[in-house]
Design a protein around this motif. Structure first.
Motif, PDB file in Angstrom:
ATOM      1  N   GLY A   1     -35.642 -41.857 -19.931  1.00 46.48           N
ATOM      2  CA  GLY A   1     -34.252 -41.457 -20.133  1.00 46.48           C
ATOM      3  C   GLY A   1     -34.116 -40.380 -21.191  1.00 46.48           C
ATOM      4  N   ILE A   2     -34.826 -40.551 -22.297  1.00 49.65           N
ATOM      5  CA  ILE A   2     -34.781 -39.548 -23.363  1.00 49.65           C
ATOM      6  C   ILE A   2     -35.320 -38.213 -22.852  1.00 49.65           C
ATOM      7  CG2 ILE A   2     -35.734 -38.901 -25.616  1.00 49.65           C
ATOM      8  CD1 ILE A   2     -35.854 -41.976 -26.199  1.00 49.65           C
ATOM      9  N   ALA A   3     -36.449 -38.256 -22.155  1.00 58.07           N
ATOM     10  CA  ALA A   3     -37.055 -37.025 -21.635  1.00 58.07           C
ATOM     11  C   ALA A   3     -36.116 -36.326 -20.663  1.00 58.07           C
ATOM     12  CB  ALA A   3     -38.385 -37.340 -20.961  1.00 58.07           C
ATOM     13  N   ASP A   4     -35.447 -37.090 -19.815  1.00 53.11           N
ATOM     14  CA  ASP A   4     -34.507 -36.491 -18.866  1.00 53.11           C
ATOM     15  C   ASP A   4     -33.386 -35.760 -19.595  1.00 53.11           C
ATOM     16  OD1 ASP A   4     -33.360 -36.303 -16.033  1.00 53.11           O
ATOM     17  OD2 ASP A   4     -31.716 -37.295 -17.109  1.00 53.11           O
ATOM     18  N   ALA A   5     -32.861 -36.368 -20.660  1.00 56.60           N
ATOM     19  CA  ALA A   5     -31.804 -35.721 -21.435  1.00 56.60           C
ATOM     20  C   ALA A   5     -32.315 -34.474 -22.137  1.00 56.60           C
ATOM     21  CB  ALA A   5     -31.228 -36.710 -22.447  1.00 56.60           C
ATOM     22  N   VAL A   6     -33.518 -34.548 -22.693  1.00 61.26           N
ATOM     23  CA  VAL A   6     -34.106 -33.394 -23.377  1.00 61.26           C
ATOM     24  C   VAL A   6     -34.314 -32.243 -22.406  1.00 61.26           C
ATOM     25  CG1 VAL A   6     -36.211 -32.536 -24.488  1.00 61.26           C
ATOM     26  CG2 VAL A   6     -35.187 -34.696 -25.244  1.00 61.26           C
ATOM     27  N   LEU A   7     -34.912 -32.543 -21.261  1.00 60.80           N
ATOM     28  CA  LEU A   7     -35.245 -31.484 -20.308  1.00 60.80           C
ATOM     29  C   LEU A   7     -34.013 -30.896 -19.639  1.00 60.80           C
ATOM     30  CD1 LEU A   7     -38.473 -32.987 -18.705  1.00 60.80           C
ATOM     31  CD2 LEU A   7     -38.267 -31.322 -20.561  1.00 60.80           C
ATOM     32  N   SER A   8     -32.924 -31.665 -19.591  1.00 59.88           N
ATOM     33  CA  SER A   8     -31.681 -31.138 -19.019  1.00 59.88           C
ATOM     34  C   SER A   8     -30.846 -30.402 -20.062  1.00 59.88           C
ATOM     35  CB  SER A   8     -30.856 -32.271 -18.407  1.00 59.88           C
ATOM     36  OG  SER A   8     -30.433 -33.184 -19.406  1.00 59.88           O
ATOM     37  N   GLY A   9     -31.324 -30.377 -21.305  1.00 57.75           N
ATOM     38  CA  GLY A   9     -30.626 -29.643 -22.359  1.00 57.75           C
ATOM     39  C   GLY A   9     -29.421 -30.362 -22.925  1.00 57.75           C
ATOM     40  N   ASP A  10     -29.318 -31.664 -22.693  1.00 60.76           N
ATOM     41  CA  ASP A  10     -28.163 -32.433 -23.160  1.00 60.76           C
ATOM     42  C   ASP A  10     -28.478 -33.037 -24.526  1.00 60.76           C
ATOM     43  OD1 ASP A  10     -26.056 -34.183 -23.576  1.00 60.76           O
ATOM     44  OD2 ASP A  10     -25.951 -34.813 -21.477  1.00 60.76           O
ATOM     45  N   SER A  11     -28.177 -32.296 -25.575  1.00 65.05           N
ATOM     46  CA  SER A  11     -28.530 -32.701 -26.937  1.00 65.05           C
ATOM     47  C   SER A  11     -27.832 -33.994 -27.350  1.00 65.05           C
ATOM     48  CB  SER A  11     -28.172 -31.599 -27.935  1.00 65.05           C
ATOM     49  OG  SER A  11     -28.964 -30.456 -27.737  1.00 65.05           O
ATOM     50  N   GLU A  12     -26.569 -34.118 -27.007  1.00 60.82           N
ATOM     51  CA  GLU A  12     -25.819 -35.301 -27.417  1.00 60.82           C
ATOM     52  C   GLU A  12     -26.395 -36.563 -26.780  1.00 60.82           C
ATOM     53  OE1 GLU A  12     -21.208 -37.004 -27.362  1.00 60.82           O
ATOM     54  OE2 GLU A  12     -21.628 -34.902 -26.857  1.00 60.82           O
ATOM     55  N   ARG A  13     -26.705 -36.500 -25.495  1.00 58.61           N
ATOM     56  CA  ARG A  13     -27.251 -37.670 -24.805  1.00 58.61           C
ATOM     57  C   ARG A  13     -28.670 -37.967 -25.299  1.00 58.61           C
ATOM     58  NH1 ARG A  13     -29.611 -38.747 -19.461  1.00 58.61           N
ATOM     59  NH2 ARG A  13     -29.531 -36.513 -19.021  1.00 58.61           N
ATOM     60  N   ALA A  14     -29.460 -36.929 -25.512  1.00 61.14           N
ATOM     61  CA  ALA A  14     -30.821 -37.134 -26.011  1.00 61.14           C
ATOM     62  C   ALA A  14     -30.804 -37.834 -27.363  1.00 61.14           C
ATOM     63  CB  ALA A  14     -31.554 -35.795 -26.111  1.00 61.14           C
ATOM     64  N   SER A  15     -29.909 -37.410 -28.244  1.00 59.51           N
ATOM     65  CA  SER A  15     -29.797 -38.012 -29.560  1.00 59.51           C
ATOM     66  C   SER A  15     -29.355 -39.470 -29.471  1.00 59.51           C
ATOM     67  CB  SER A  15     -28.802 -37.211 -30.410  1.00 59.51           C
ATOM     68  OG  SER A  15     -28.687 -37.754 -31.706  1.00 59.51           O
ATOM     69  N   ALA A  16     -28.345 -39.730 -28.630  1.00 58.01           N
ATOM     70  CA  ALA A  16     -27.829 -41.092 -28.486  1.00 58.01           C
ATOM     71  C   ALA A  16     -28.876 -42.027 -27.892  1.00 58.01           C
ATOM     72  CB  ALA A  16     -26.571 -41.081 -27.614  1.00 58.01           C
ATOM     73  N   LEU A  17     -29.614 -41.547 -26.889  1.00 52.88           N
ATOM     74  CA  LEU A  17     -30.639 -42.389 -26.268  1.00 52.88           C
ATOM     75  C   LEU A  17     -31.790 -42.662 -27.224  1.00 52.88           C
ATOM     76  CD1 LEU A  17     -30.775 -40.900 -22.659  1.00 52.88           C
ATOM     77  CD2 LEU A  17     -29.919 -43.152 -23.336  1.00 52.88           C
ATOM     78  N   MET A  18     -32.145 -41.681 -28.046  1.00 51.32           N
ATOM     79  CA  MET A  18     -33.205 -41.907 -29.029  1.00 51.32           C
ATOM     80  C   MET A  18     -32.772 -42.943 -30.054  1.00 51.32           C
ATOM     81  SD  MET A  18     -36.264 -41.314 -30.089  1.00 51.32           S
ATOM     82  CE  MET A  18     -36.935 -39.728 -29.543  1.00 51.32           C
ATOM     83  N   LEU A  19     -31.540 -42.872 -30.515  1.00 50.04           N
ATOM     84  CA  LEU A  19     -31.045 -43.847 -31.475  1.00 50.04           C
ATOM     85  C   LEU A  19     -31.072 -45.255 -30.878  1.00 50.04           C
ATOM     86  CD1 LEU A  19     -29.812 -44.468 -34.224  1.00 50.04           C
ATOM     87  CD2 LEU A  19     -27.550 -43.970 -33.246  1.00 50.04           C
ATOM     88  N   SER A  20     -30.631 -45.385 -29.632  1.00 48.01           N
ATOM     89  CA  SER A  20     -30.653 -46.673 -28.950  1.00 48.01           C
ATOM     90  C   SER A  20     -32.085 -47.188 -28.792  1.00 48.01           C
ATOM     91  CB  SER A  20     -29.984 -46.551 -27.582  1.00 48.01           C
ATOM     92  OG  SER A  20     -30.084 -47.758 -26.861  1.00 48.01           O
ATOM     93  N   HIS A  21     -32.994 -46.288 -28.452  1.00 45.40           N
ATOM     94  CA  HIS A  21     -34.401 -46.644 -28.272  1.00 45.40           C
ATOM     95  C   HIS A  21     -35.005 -47.181 -29.564  1.00 45.40           C
ATOM     96  CE1 HIS A  21     -38.576 -46.410 -27.105  1.00 45.40           C
ATOM     97  NE2 HIS A  21     -38.828 -45.399 -27.912  1.00 45.40           N
ATOM     98  N   ILE A  22     -34.703 -46.537 -30.676  1.00 45.70           N
ATOM     99  CA  ILE A  22     -35.222 -46.976 -31.968  1.00 45.70           C
ATOM    100  C   ILE A  22     -34.651 -48.344 -32.333  1.00 45.70           C
ATOM    101  CG2 ILE A  22     -35.164 -46.483 -34.451  1.00 45.70           C
ATOM    102  CD1 ILE A  22     -35.351 -43.489 -33.656  1.00 45.70           C
ATOM    103  N   GLU A  23     -33.374 -48.554 -32.072  1.00 42.46           N
ATOM    104  CA  GLU A  23     -32.761 -49.842 -32.377  1.00 42.46           C
ATOM    105  C   GLU A  23     -33.355 -50.953 -31.515  1.00 42.46           C
ATOM    106  OE1 GLU A  23     -30.351 -52.869 -33.888  1.00 42.46           O
ATOM    107  OE2 GLU A  23     -31.044 -50.942 -34.675  1.00 42.46           O
ATOM    108  N   GLU A  24     -33.603 -50.671 -30.240  1.00 45.10           N
ATOM    109  CA  GLU A  24     -34.206 -51.681 -29.373  1.00 45.10           C
ATOM    110  C   GLU A  24     -35.628 -52.006 -29.826  1.00 45.10           C
ATOM    111  OE1 GLU A  24     -32.773 -53.503 -26.915  1.00 45.10           O
ATOM    112  OE2 GLU A  24     -30.960 -52.553 -27.722  1.00 45.10           O
TER     113      GLU A  24
END
Length: 255
Positions: free
Chosen positions: A217-240
């Motif tokens: 999910g993070i990679a998909d957001a990064v590769l699609s250029g969606d900075s906001e989603r990439a940041s949010a998914l990384m934060l969620s990933h770290i919390e999980e």
């Protein structure tokens, strides 16, 4: 980049190999808890075990000290560092939560085609963990996890952020916690399925390794250029990840 976490029969380095092999051999002993957390390290005994002189062993231990796997005390020598306490683990994840979501957002905005290719290749390497024996799979997944997060930090374009992340050596500490929890479960239960129970924290039959699913999910957001989603998914990933590892720290590392 980290060394292989895979445990098993110790492969003794030949006398003529580079110091990297001595370092990797001792790291393997530390990660597999053949040298237990908090254990004093007898350099002469370790030299005999590895069939080398004490000099490359001392050099390797100095490197491992910089990686926070051993510590050196006056008049005592080297000791394997203790496991992370629950407080130390929480501090580690709080720090990661500050820098890694930003790094993921920057990676989405700044990545090159070379970066994109490297990220896709790393996801493919991560899939290898789903194709091997369960006893080795978590080690393989840990290696992928470390590479993935290091790559995102590098893709941010900030050398300071990349250096700050790599200096935490977070995945080495997390692997040691997993190994310790697995050893306790192995010693205290006759349930032959204990490994499956432990893996339930990290693996689901429908999606495979939870971290790998989150990485996609993070990679998909990064590769699609969606900075906001990439940041949010990384934060969620770290919390999980914090939630998955916290019980082991409370059980084994103390408060």
């Amino acid at each position: 980049m980290v060394n292989s976490y895979t445990s098993g029969t110790l492969r003794l380095p030949a006398r003529s190999v580079l110091s990297d092999d001595i370092h990797d051999a001792i790291m393997g002993l530390l990660l597999s808890h053949e040298i237990a957390p908090g254990e004093h390290i007898n350099i002469d005994a370790l030299s005999r075990r590895l069939d080398v002189s004490p000099t490359p062993v001392r050099e390797a231990l100095a490197r491992l000290e910089s990686e926070d796997l051993v510590s050196k005390q006056p008049l005592r020598g080297f000791t394997a560092t203790p496991l992370l306490t629950a407080r130390q683990l929480d501090d580690l994840f709080q720090f990661r939560a500050l820098i890694e979501p930003w790094a993921a957002g920057q990676a989405a905005a700044e990545h090159s085609q070379e970066d994109a290719d490297a990220l896709l290749a790393e996801l493919e390497r991560g899939e290898e963990a789903t194709e091997i024996d369960i006893e080795l799979a978590y080690a393989k997944m840990s290696e992928h996890d470390a590479r993935f997060h290091e790559l995102i930090a590098r893709m941010s374009g900030s050398q300071r952020v990349h250096d700050a992340f790599t200096r935490t050596h977070c995945h080495l500490h997390l692997f040691r916690l997993y190994q310790a929890r697995k050893s306790v479960a192995d010693a205290e239960t006759d349930d032959v399925d204990f490994a499956d129970t432990l893996f339930g924290l990290y693996y689901q039959p429908a999606t495979g390794f939870l971290a790998l699913h989150e990485h996609r999910g993070i990679a998909d957001a990064v590769l699609s250029g969606d900075s906001e989603r990439a940041s949010a998914l990384m934060l969620s990933h770290i919390e999980e990840s914090r939630k998955r590892n916290a019980p082991a720290a409370r059980l084994l590392g103390g408060a």
